[in-house]
Design an enzyme around this catalytic site. Structure first.
Site, PDB file in Angstrom:
ATOM      1  N   LYS A 261      -1.994 -10.447   1.817  1.00 42.57           N
ATOM      2  CA  LYS A 261      -2.497  -9.518   2.838  1.00 42.57           C
ATOM      3  C   LYS A 261      -1.954 -10.010   4.179  1.00 42.57           C
ATOM      4  O   LYS A 261      -2.474 -10.934   4.792  1.00 42.57           O
ATOM      5  CB  LYS A 261      -4.031  -9.529   2.818  1.00 42.57           C
ATOM      6  CG  LYS A 261      -4.672  -8.424   3.622  1.00 42.57           C
ATOM      7  CD  LYS A 261      -6.152  -8.298   3.270  1.00 42.57           C
ATOM      8  CE  LYS A 261      -6.924  -7.535   4.316  1.00 42.57           C
ATOM      9  NZ  LYS A 261      -6.547  -6.120   4.408  1.00 42.57           N
TER      10      LYS A 261
HETATM   11  N1  PMP Z   1      -5.279  -2.069  -0.209  1.00 43.01           N
HETATM   12  C1  PMP Z   1      -4.965  -2.332   1.069  1.00 43.01           C
HETATM   13  C2  PMP Z   1      -3.590  -2.034   1.545  1.00 43.01           C
HETATM   14  C3  PMP Z   1      -5.931  -2.886   1.944  1.00 43.01           C
HETATM   15  O1  PMP Z   1      -5.628  -3.156   3.217  1.00 43.01           O
HETATM   16  C4  PMP Z   1      -7.232  -3.138   1.466  1.00 43.01           C
HETATM   17  C5  PMP Z   1      -8.277  -3.712   2.398  1.00 43.01           C
HETATM   18  N2  PMP Z   1      -8.265  -5.109   2.382  1.00 43.01           N
HETATM   19  C6  PMP Z   1      -7.519  -2.846   0.120  1.00 43.01           C
HETATM   20  C7  PMP Z   1      -6.522  -2.309  -0.680  1.00 43.01           C
HETATM   21  C8  PMP Z   1      -8.867  -3.155  -0.443  1.00 43.01           C
HETATM   22  O2  PMP Z   1      -9.038  -4.539  -0.583  1.00 43.01           O
HETATM   23  P1  PMP Z   1     -10.463  -5.220  -0.528  1.00 43.01           P
HETATM   24  O3  PMP Z   1     -11.323  -4.507  -1.504  1.00 43.01           O
HETATM   25  O4  PMP Z   1     -10.206  -6.629  -0.925  1.00 43.01           O
HETATM   26  O5  PMP Z   1     -10.967  -5.083   0.863  1.00 43.01           O
END
Ligand code: PMP
Length: 297
Positions: free
Chosen positions: A151
């Site tokens: 991320k």
């Molecule tokens: N995909 C993307 C591109 C994101 O930015 C996020 C947010 N973090 C998610 C999926 C969902 O991830 P999470 O459930 O870990 O927040």
């Protein structure tokens, strides 16, 4: 008063938490970050799956070659301290690991690695209870261009292009396909559909491995809902009975329209409601089995 920000080991006043204009991460989009919600429960304030988020944060920063002086344990404690000091009962925590002051060489090695934790009062990420999404003309990042399990702030330029386009066209949010044309994810959300009572979501590889996605899959399986992690096209998604996004910000956000097509009868679907209620119980500490996902401050 704005909450204090944890910055390199100290709680700093909001207005004093500034960084240098030559910070490498500002120029080149190379920072690792997380979003973590905290909720009020009967046993106190709890961060949802804090350790899993911190694990992903450290992994993302190491993928970037960015080695913080704070290990997972330090960052978990910093997160709890920041939330506690905010005096807020619920909200959103944004940890970020980034390169600071630099001489602007792209190799980054002249830059110190910084870490910060910011608390924000977040209610809803998407303003509507149920959203209309546009299939984006932008492709989700290619897994041979970037490691998709990380991320990284720079990836969000791709997200922003898709959001700008969707909003310009009157939609609430975008939905992106991967380089093979399969449904991938939203700009900040994973994507699920329901077809004939089976819950389907794109497999890992071309998407961020979302913590909420993982939680929903576990809760669905636990409740005898069939789950398939498999590829499908956006055209198939338009013919689904139900669709929703998951994410820390979005939590579970029902999707009632993709492009011009209504999903199901255009209302929030049965399994979407059921999973939302299961998820609510977990994050508010009402499901004993999943107390392990709550990290009390
Ligand atoms: N995909 C993307 C591109 C994101 O930015 C996020 C947010 N973090 C998610 C999926 C969902 O991830 P999470 O459930 O870990 O927040």
């Amino acid at each position: 008063m704005k909450p204090k920000i944890w910055f390199n080991g100290k709680l700093v006043d909001w207005k004093d938490c500034n960084i240098h204009i030559t910070s490498y991460s500002l120029h080149y989009g190379a920072a690792a970050f997380e979003g973590i919600r905290f909720y009020e429960t009967a046993k106190g304030i709890a961060l949802f799956r804090l350790k899993d988020h911190i694990k992903r944060l450290v992994k993302s920063s190491e993928i970037l070659g960015m080695y913080s002086r704070y290990n997972e344990n330090d960052l978990v404690n910093a997160a709890k301290l920041t939330v506690k000091s905010s005096g807020m009962n619920s909200g959103y925590l944004r940890p970020i690991v980034f390169y600071g002051e630099s001489e602007l060489y792209v190799h980054a090695k002249d830059s110190p690695v910084n870490a910060a934790m910011i608390v924000l009062p977040w209610k809803k990420y998407l303003k509507n209870n149920a959203v209309k999404v546009m299939s984006s003309s932008y492709m989700r990042l290619h897994p041979k261009s970037v490691p998709m399990e990380a991320k990284i702030s720079g990836y969000y330029a791709n997200s922003l292009f898709a959001i700008i386009e969707a909003r310009k066209n009157g939609f609430d949010e975008a939905l992106l396909a991967d380089y093979k044309g399969n449904a991938a994810e939203g700009p900040a959300e994973n994507f699920f559909i329901v077809k004939n009572n089976v819950l389907m979501t794109p497999p890992l590889g071309n998407i961020l491995p979302g913590v909420t996605r993982d939680s929903i899959i576990a809760l669905a399986k636990d409740n005898k809902i069939r789950v398939q992690e498999k590829n499908f096209r956006l055209e198939d998604a338009k013919k689904a009975d139900e669709a929703f996004f998951t994410g820390t910000g979005a939590e579970i956000t029902p999707i009632i329209q993709i492009d011009k097509e209504k999903i199901g009868n255009g209302k929030i679907g049965y399994l979407t409601k059921k999973l939302t209620s299961l998820f609510r119980d977990v994050v508010s500490g009402k499901n004993k089995k999943y107390d392990k996902w709550l990290e009390y401050v």
